[in-house]
Design a protein around this motif. Sequence first.
Motif, mmCIF file in Angstrom:
data_model
loop_
_atom_site.group_PDB
_atom_site.id
_atom_site.type_symbol
_atom_site.label_atom_id
_atom_site.label_comp_id
_atom_site.label_asym_id
_atom_site.label_seq_id
_atom_site.Cartn_x
_atom_site.Cartn_y
_atom_site.Cartn_z
ATOM 1 N N SER A 103 -2.482 8.789 10.979
ATOM 2 C CA SER A 103 -2.087 7.413 10.640
ATOM 3 C C SER A 103 -2.827 6.395 11.499
ATOM 4 O O SER A 103 -2.773 5.196 11.231
ATOM 5 C CB SER A 103 -0.582 7.238 10.788
ATOM 6 O OG SER A 103 -0.221 7.521 12.108
ATOM 7 N N THR B 243 -13.322 -1.458 -5.816
ATOM 8 C CA THR B 243 -14.174 -1.481 -4.619
ATOM 9 C C THR B 243 -15.500 -0.769 -4.909
ATOM 10 O O THR B 243 -15.605 -0.027 -5.891
ATOM 11 C CB THR B 243 -13.477 -0.729 -3.467
ATOM 12 O OG1 THR B 243 -13.203 0.595 -3.929
ATOM 13 C CG2 THR B 243 -12.189 -1.409 -3.049
ATOM 14 N N TYR C 105 -8.441 -2.809 16.591
ATOM 15 C CA TYR C 105 -8.834 -1.592 15.869
ATOM 16 C C TYR C 105 -10.302 -1.263 16.153
ATOM 17 O O TYR C 105 -10.667 -0.116 16.440
ATOM 18 C CB TYR C 105 -8.610 -1.744 14.360
ATOM 19 C CG TYR C 105 -8.124 -0.460 13.746
ATOM 20 C CD1 TYR C 105 -6.784 -0.267 13.462
ATOM 21 C CD2 TYR C 105 -9.013 0.589 13.499
ATOM 22 C CE1 TYR C 105 -6.324 0.941 12.930
ATOM 23 C CE2 TYR C 105 -8.564 1.793 12.978
ATOM 24 C CZ TYR C 105 -7.223 1.953 12.688
ATOM 25 O OH TYR C 105 -6.771 3.152 12.179
ATOM 26 N N PRO D 165 -9.169 5.135 3.407
ATOM 27 C CA PRO D 165 -10.054 5.739 2.393
ATOM 28 C C PRO D 165 -9.639 5.545 0.928
ATOM 29 O O PRO D 165 -10.272 6.131 0.049
ATOM 30 C CB PRO D 165 -10.033 7.239 2.742
ATOM 31 C CG PRO D 165 -9.184 7.389 3.955
ATOM 32 C CD PRO D 165 -8.365 6.152 4.100
ATOM 33 N N GLY D 166 -8.606 4.758 0.638
ATOM 34 C CA GLY D 166 -8.266 4.467 -0.761
ATOM 35 C C GLY D 166 -7.992 5.726 -1.557
ATOM 36 O O GLY D 166 -7.135 6.533 -1.204
ATOM 37 N N TYR E 112 0.820 -1.231 0.000
ATOM 38 C CA TYR E 112 0.000 0.000 0.000
ATOM 39 C C TYR E 112 0.842 1.265 0.000
ATOM 40 O O TYR E 112 0.364 2.329 -0.392
ATOM 41 C CB TYR E 112 -0.917 0.033 1.231
ATOM 42 C CG TYR E 112 -2.110 -0.868 1.105
ATOM 43 C CD1 TYR E 112 -3.071 -0.655 0.116
ATOM 44 C CD2 TYR E 112 -2.288 -1.944 1.965
ATOM 45 C CE1 TYR E 112 -4.162 -1.489 -0.012
ATOM 46 C CE2 TYR E 112 -3.381 -2.789 1.844
ATOM 47 C CZ TYR E 112 -4.309 -2.544 0.846
ATOM 48 O OH TYR E 112 -5.391 -3.372 0.716
ATOM 49 N N GLU F 279 -12.976 8.546 8.297
ATOM 50 C CA GLU F 279 -12.949 7.366 7.426
ATOM 51 C C GLU F 279 -11.626 6.636 7.603
ATOM 52 O O GLU F 279 -10.543 7.234 7.534
ATOM 53 C CB GLU F 279 -13.134 7.728 5.939
ATOM 54 C CG GLU F 279 -13.194 6.441 5.114
ATOM 55 C CD GLU F 279 -13.402 6.631 3.614
ATOM 56 O OE1 GLU F 279 -13.574 7.780 3.156
ATOM 57 O OE2 GLU F 279 -13.384 5.597 2.918
ATOM 58 N N ALA G 131 -7.942 -5.677 5.013
ATOM 59 C CA ALA G 131 -6.524 -5.411 4.738
ATOM 60 C C ALA G 131 -5.668 -5.526 6.000
ATOM 61 O O ALA G 131 -4.446 -5.403 5.927
ATOM 62 C CB ALA G 131 -6.376 -4.019 4.133
ATOM 63 N N LEU H 90 -1.485 6.991 -1.352
ATOM 64 C CA LEU H 90 -2.940 7.185 -1.330
ATOM 65 C C LEU H 90 -3.344 8.495 -0.664
ATOM 66 O O LEU H 90 -4.352 9.099 -1.053
ATOM 67 C CB LEU H 90 -3.622 5.977 -0.686
ATOM 68 C CG LEU H 90 -3.576 4.729 -1.592
ATOM 69 C CD1 LEU H 90 -4.056 3.490 -0.871
ATOM 70 C CD2 LEU H 90 -4.397 4.951 -2.862
ATOM 71 N N ASN I 118 -14.751 1.185 4.464
ATOM 72 C CA ASN I 118 -15.123 0.195 3.457
ATOM 73 C C ASN I 118 -13.864 -0.556 3.016
ATOM 74 O O ASN I 118 -12.865 0.064 2.646
ATOM 75 C CB ASN I 118 -15.755 0.883 2.243
ATOM 76 C CG ASN I 118 -16.213 -0.124 1.210
ATOM 77 O OD1 ASN I 118 -17.055 -0.976 1.521
ATOM 78 N ND2 ASN I 118 -15.662 -0.074 0.021
HETATM 79 N N1 SAH Z 1 -11.902 2.233 1.344
HETATM 80 C C1 SAH Z 1 -11.294 2.290 0.033
HETATM 81 C C2 SAH Z 1 -9.952 1.550 -0.082
HETATM 82 C C3 SAH Z 1 -9.879 0.133 0.382
HETATM 83 S S1 SAH Z 1 -8.236 -0.531 0.200
HETATM 84 C C4 SAH Z 1 -12.291 1.830 -1.000
HETATM 85 O O1 SAH Z 1 -13.310 1.279 -0.635
HETATM 86 O O2 SAH Z 1 -12.040 2.030 -2.184
HETATM 87 C C5 SAH Z 1 -7.618 -0.451 1.868
HETATM 88 C C6 SAH Z 1 -7.247 0.928 2.333
HETATM 89 O O3 SAH Z 1 -6.806 0.835 3.699
HETATM 90 C C7 SAH Z 1 -6.111 1.626 1.598
HETATM 91 O O4 SAH Z 1 -6.396 3.001 1.557
HETATM 92 C C8 SAH Z 1 -4.902 1.331 2.491
HETATM 93 O O5 SAH Z 1 -3.815 2.181 2.276
HETATM 94 C C9 SAH Z 1 -5.535 1.488 3.846
HETATM 95 N N2 SAH Z 1 -4.858 0.862 4.976
HETATM 96 C C10 SAH Z 1 -4.345 -0.392 5.050
HETATM 97 N N3 SAH Z 1 -3.855 -0.649 6.285
HETATM 98 C C11 SAH Z 1 -4.072 0.479 7.010
HETATM 99 C C12 SAH Z 1 -3.819 0.863 8.384
HETATM 100 N N4 SAH Z 1 -3.247 0.027 9.237
HETATM 101 N N5 SAH Z 1 -4.210 2.087 8.787
HETATM 102 C C13 SAH Z 1 -4.829 2.956 7.930
HETATM 103 N N6 SAH Z 1 -5.089 2.654 6.636
HETATM 104 C C14 SAH Z 1 -4.714 1.444 6.180
#
Ligand code: SAH
Length: 352
Positions: free
Chosen positions: A134, A48, A214, A83-84, A34, A80, A155, A117, A150
Amino acid sequence: MLEAIVKHQIEKNGAIPLGQYIEIALSHPEHGYYMTRDPLGKRGDFTTAPEISQIFGELIGAWIIDIWAQMGKPALNLIECGPGRGTLMADIVRIIRNFGGVNNNITIHMIETSPALIEKQKQALKSINAQWHSHILSVPSDSPVLIVANEFLDALPVEQLRRADQGWMQKYIGIKDGALTESWQPAPHRLQTHLPPKTRSGKIYEISPVRSEYISNCADLIAKTGGAALFIDYGHAKTHHGDTVQAIKNHKYSDILKEIGHSDITSHVDFEAARNAASAQGLNISPIVTQGAFLNKLGGAIRCKALINAAKNKTQANDIQKGYQRVAHNDEMGDLFKVLCFYKGDLNPAGF
Ligand code: SAH
């Protein structure tokens, strides 16, 4: 590159638990999957719901307006997680803006670890005053919160435990003949507490202490400030055995042990475990429903018709129809994806 780093670590300190392997593959600060790319969309590795249909984000925007009104329209921290590309939040903002100055009262917090991202999200939310963090723990607890996420939980890393005759074994990643390989070691007691005691040999269960923590952090925040959380993801409503850990590259399955850092690794979310993690805080929890049922209850089919009627031409009308069908129909994402909602106090979240 990342493969060399992981192998070096294993050679030095021994095999690592699966969860730690996933964590490194996705989130290594320099080479994690990521951290280095925008993985979404046709040219990426997966797509997604918010990327497929604008109706998804619009309905969540309407859900937010409704519950915020039930809360008495306080100043609000809208959060959020993961948030991708920022598409969902941009769709939400478009809707909540229509409700007379709502956004003056609402501060948007984006929880994201990927620099690549965050850049995309800043572009998507250009005209909006949002804050980036973060971790959910750094959002201030000065106002009630609404949390949406979402495809975030899938992940987060999981551990796998397999029942053997002598007890539960945990999956580790080690090295054999120079290649990364799976192995099993006796599981520590703390990982076994939620597993069914009478399990037949050979069955695999997945647990995710990171996910539970979390959710529990989100629940703590809501317990403190008031508000609600909405987690949408693919997975099962009840704890179930099975190996669901998968790697995806270019919209195709790949091997989690190959091309580490270049494919997305996810797993099905156990919504029963997710629910348990939220209930520890004494909050109210809605029944787990499917994404299709949730979207239709929020008026998705009606919104879809309205957009089709307003479409410029047949192609656009078709795209709108296909997009909504993909996110809501039971044969597509509608049944596999589930919705978890927890909230404080006397609220009645829509869609359940
Ligand atoms: N919600 C978005 C993206 C999903 S992909 C959509 O629906 O399109 C997963 C997202 O979670 C990505 O933005 C990735 O960078 C983030 N992510 C993964 N692990 C994370 C963490 N530990 N803390 C915050 N964000 C994280």
